[in-house]
Design an enzyme around this catalytic site. Structure first.
Site, mmCIF file in Angstrom:
data_model
loop_
_atom_site.group_PDB
_atom_site.id
_atom_site.type_symbol
_atom_site.label_atom_id
_atom_site.label_comp_id
_atom_site.label_asym_id
_atom_site.label_seq_id
_atom_site.Cartn_x
_atom_site.Cartn_y
_atom_site.Cartn_z
ATOM 1 C CG ASP A 53 16.464 33.755 -41.262
ATOM 2 O OD1 ASP A 53 16.692 34.608 -40.384
ATOM 3 O OD2 ASP A 53 17.249 32.829 -41.523
ATOM 4 C CG ASP A 81 12.211 37.646 -33.854
ATOM 5 O OD1 ASP A 81 12.360 36.509 -33.326
ATOM 6 O OD2 ASP A 81 12.868 38.639 -33.511
ATOM 7 N N GLY A 123 19.095 29.642 -34.406
ATOM 8 C CA GLY A 123 19.804 29.650 -33.130
ATOM 9 C C GLY A 123 20.801 30.794 -33.117
ATOM 10 C CE1 TYR A 177 24.144 27.905 -29.622
ATOM 11 C CE2 TYR A 177 25.774 26.316 -28.874
ATOM 12 C CZ TYR A 177 24.932 26.797 -29.868
ATOM 13 O OH TYR A 177 24.882 26.166 -31.082
HETATM 14 N N1 LIG Z 1 27.736 25.966 -36.890
HETATM 15 C C1 LIG Z 1 27.976 25.079 -35.927
HETATM 16 O O1 LIG Z 1 29.101 24.585 -35.791
HETATM 17 C C2 LIG Z 1 26.880 24.653 -34.988
HETATM 18 C C3 LIG Z 1 27.213 23.743 -33.987
HETATM 19 C C4 LIG Z 1 26.214 23.312 -33.125
HETATM 20 C C5 LIG Z 1 24.931 23.776 -33.269
HETATM 21 N N2 LIG Z 1 24.625 24.666 -34.242
HETATM 22 C C6 LIG Z 1 23.227 25.114 -34.328
HETATM 23 O O2 LIG Z 1 22.764 24.959 -35.664
HETATM 24 C C7 LIG Z 1 21.793 25.976 -35.943
HETATM 25 C C8 LIG Z 1 22.191 26.751 -37.197
HETATM 26 O O3 LIG Z 1 23.484 27.276 -37.000
HETATM 27 P P1 LIG Z 1 24.307 28.086 -38.139
HETATM 28 O O4 LIG Z 1 25.726 27.849 -37.858
HETATM 29 O O5 LIG Z 1 23.743 27.779 -39.470
HETATM 30 O O6 LIG Z 1 23.958 29.587 -37.707
HETATM 31 P P2 LIG Z 1 23.824 30.917 -38.587
HETATM 32 O O7 LIG Z 1 24.049 32.038 -37.630
HETATM 33 O O8 LIG Z 1 24.673 30.853 -39.817
HETATM 34 O O9 LIG Z 1 22.299 30.875 -39.046
HETATM 35 C C9 LIG Z 1 21.238 30.997 -38.111
HETATM 36 C C10 LIG Z 1 20.022 31.529 -38.839
HETATM 37 O O10 LIG Z 1 18.983 31.654 -37.847
HETATM 38 C C11 LIG Z 1 18.340 32.888 -38.051
HETATM 39 N N3 LIG Z 1 17.712 33.367 -36.808
HETATM 40 C C12 LIG Z 1 18.356 33.818 -35.699
HETATM 41 N N4 LIG Z 1 17.433 34.250 -34.810
HETATM 42 C C13 LIG Z 1 16.220 34.061 -35.353
HETATM 43 C C14 LIG Z 1 14.893 34.337 -34.924
HETATM 44 N N5 LIG Z 1 14.645 34.917 -33.736
HETATM 45 N N6 LIG Z 1 13.860 34.020 -35.744
HETATM 46 C C15 LIG Z 1 14.095 33.464 -36.956
HETATM 47 N N7 LIG Z 1 15.332 33.196 -37.429
HETATM 48 C C16 LIG Z 1 16.389 33.486 -36.633
HETATM 49 C C17 LIG Z 1 19.446 33.826 -38.509
HETATM 50 O O11 LIG Z 1 18.927 34.993 -39.154
HETATM 51 C C18 LIG Z 1 20.243 32.920 -39.430
HETATM 52 O O12 LIG Z 1 19.756 32.991 -40.768
HETATM 53 C C19 LIG Z 1 21.709 26.836 -34.689
HETATM 54 O O13 LIG Z 1 20.652 26.376 -33.877
HETATM 55 C C20 LIG Z 1 23.041 26.581 -34.000
HETATM 56 O O14 LIG Z 1 22.970 26.812 -32.617
HETATM 57 C C21 LIG Z 1 25.577 25.118 -35.101
#
Ligand SMILES: NC(=O)c1ccc[n+]([C@@H]2O[C@H](COP(=O)([O-])OP(=O)(O)OC[C@H]3O[C@@H](n4cnc5c(N)ncnc54)[C@H](O)[C@@H]3O)[C@@H](O)[C@H]2O)c1
Length: 432
Positions: free
Chosen positions: A225, A248, A274, A337
């Site tokens: 992360d 990152d 993401g 997105y």
């Molecule tokens: N939550 C949903 O309903 C949903 C739906 C569709 C897709 N997604 C996808 O699932 C994935 C996880 O989503 P989530 O809801 O757990 O999001 P979240 O925001 O809770 O967690 C995302 C994590 O990614 C990390 N991150 C962000 N940028 C980064 C970088 N440049 N380098 C390293 N780490 C990085 C953040 O620090 C965080 O810990 C994402 O790709 C999101 O687009 C989520």
């Protein structure tokens, strides 16, 4: 953010009121737990058409009759014309009502035969059938279609779809390719033993659930992360006996730095990190566009290339990328997105055959729908409530639902599943 409506409809007055008002009636889904490792009830095998498949080769316990089946497997691979398609109706219609709550129906289909438009028509018909039944069946039950030619290759896929692990996966069409016997794990209860898995964005949310599930399955996990989330990443890694990597993922040399941190190689790479930066296109500055495209797509392309080319990803390896329903259906305010997540689908489809042929690595994607995380908790109330209910199961999924799907794709026996985009969306009405 708890789903209070689901809790309310689980009570007797809640059930009564919502039924009277014609409101959605979500069932409490029966997910996997150590106490509930399998579905209750038998697995009923039905056949439509003249099948050449050997269902026993799946390695599953199947029965020819069951009063209240927990799961139904309908072998429709031998359906070649409209007459035999009627056998799908004849086989399932009498038993559908008896399938247990949170039960499973899996239809087995054959690849479409381009030289036989009758076979292609009725095998395609199975998609419309599966998706329609998924929308009407209710009570937490799911319906999926698996296209296959060799039952031996489908074992891990069917074990997943016919289990509590696939609680939020419905209305999907999954293709299973040629059988590869090298994938059978030594310990079926901990299939990832001896394997190393790296998950990006794993300090919280879906990524945290993914590392937890892969560790449960025996993997050594690496929790990657951003440096700002290092304390959370360390906490997760400590709990799971893994390691944290503060990085990152958009750093131009992220792939090389991962390779340097894993001199013994990597078996499972999960691109989960993401971000969203929502704004309608008319109001979207270039920075919002580029930051989303960089985290969600460009860094996935860069690190994938670096880890395949350096040989860090070993043969038998698995790449699981994260798309989204927004990438399949589009979403207002999410041109950046939606573009990034549709890009993931393109990457998976194009790279999968080549990565398998050249590196022995499969490439698939999960496409989450509405999952209860901090990302979705930030959505305004009414839009959030609509997002939760607009699917066949009338509720949001949990991070563990995406994690279980990832664990199936990461399984050593899943080598025949390649180039697939599997939605974990409770059969969302969007883009279906
Ligand atoms: N939550 C949903 O309903 C949903 C739906 C569709 C897709 N997604 C996808 O699932 C994935 C996880 O989503 P989530 O809801 O757990 O999001 P979240 O925001 O809770 O967690 C995302 C994590 O990614 C990390 N991150 C962000 N940028 C980064 C970088 N440049 N380098 C390293 N780490 C990085 C953040 O620090 C965080 O810990 C994402 O790709 C999101 O687009 C989520």
């Amino acid at each position: 953010m708890a789903d209070r409506y689901l809790t309310f409809t689980g009570t007797a007055p809640g059930r009564l009121l919502t039924r009277r008002l014609g409101l959605p009636q979500p069932a409490a889904l029966k997910r996997w737990s150590p106490q509930r490792p399998a579905l209750e009830g038998d697995r009923l095998l039905l056949t439509a058409g003249k099948s050449e498949l050997e269902p026993a080769d799946t390695g599953l316990d199947l029965t020819a009759s069951a009063e209240k089946p927990g799961a139904v497997l309908l072998d429709a691979t031998g359906v070649r014309d409209v007459e035999t398609l009627a056998e799908v109706h004849a086989a399932l219609q009498p038993v559908v009502r008896s399938v247990a709550e949170s039960g499973r129906i899996v239809v087995l289909g054959a690849p479409l035969d381009a030289a036989d438009h009758h076979q292609a028509a009725v095998q395609q018909a199975l998609e419309g059938f599966t998706r329609s039944l998924g929308k009407e069946i209710g009570r937490g039950r799911t319906v999926n279609l698996v296209r296959l030619t060799d039952a031996r290759a489908a074992g891990p896929t069917l074990r997943f779809l016919l289990s509590p692990r696939s609680a939020y996966v419905s209305g999907q069409v999954i293709e299973v390719g040629a059988y590869d016997e090298s994938g059978a794990p030594a310990d079926p209860d901990r299939p990832l033993t001896g394997r190393t898995a790296l998950v990006t964005g794993a300090a919280r949310g879906i990524g945290e659930a993914v590392v937890e599930t892969l560790a449960r399955d025996g993997a050594r996990v690496v929790v990657l992360d951003v440096p700002q989330a290092e304390q959370d990443a360390l906490r997760v890694a400590d709990r799971l006996g893994g390691t944290a990597l503060a990085l990152d993922i958009t750093a131009p040399d992220a792939g090389e730095r991962i390779a340097a941190a894993l001199p013994d190689g990597l078996d499972v790479l999960v691109h989960n990190a993401g971000i969203t930066r929502d704004r309608r296109l008319v109001n979207m500055p270039a920075e919002r566009w580029s930051s989303v495209l960089d985290v969600n797509l460009a860094s996935v392309l860069r690190t994938t290339d670096a880890l395949l080319e350096s040989g860090t990803l070993r043969r038998g390896g698995r790449i699981v990328a994260t798309a989204s329903i927004a990438g399949l259906a589009g979403n207002a305010g999410q041109t950046n997105y939606g573009a990034s997540k549709a890009g993931i689908v393109g990457l998976v489809r194009a790279l999968a055959p080549r990565a398998l042929a050249e590196h022995g690595v499969t490439v698939n994607a999960v496409a989450p729908g509405f999952i209860e995380t901090r990302m979705t908790a930030a959505i305004p109330l009414f839009i959030r409530e609509a997002g939760r209910r607009m699917n066949s199961l009338a509720q949001g999924g949990l991070p563990v639902d995406v994690a279980e799907t990832t664990a199936w794709l990461a399984h050593p026996g899943s080598g025949a599943v390649n180039g697939q985009v599997v939605r974990v969306c409770g059969q969302s009405l969007l883009g279906a």
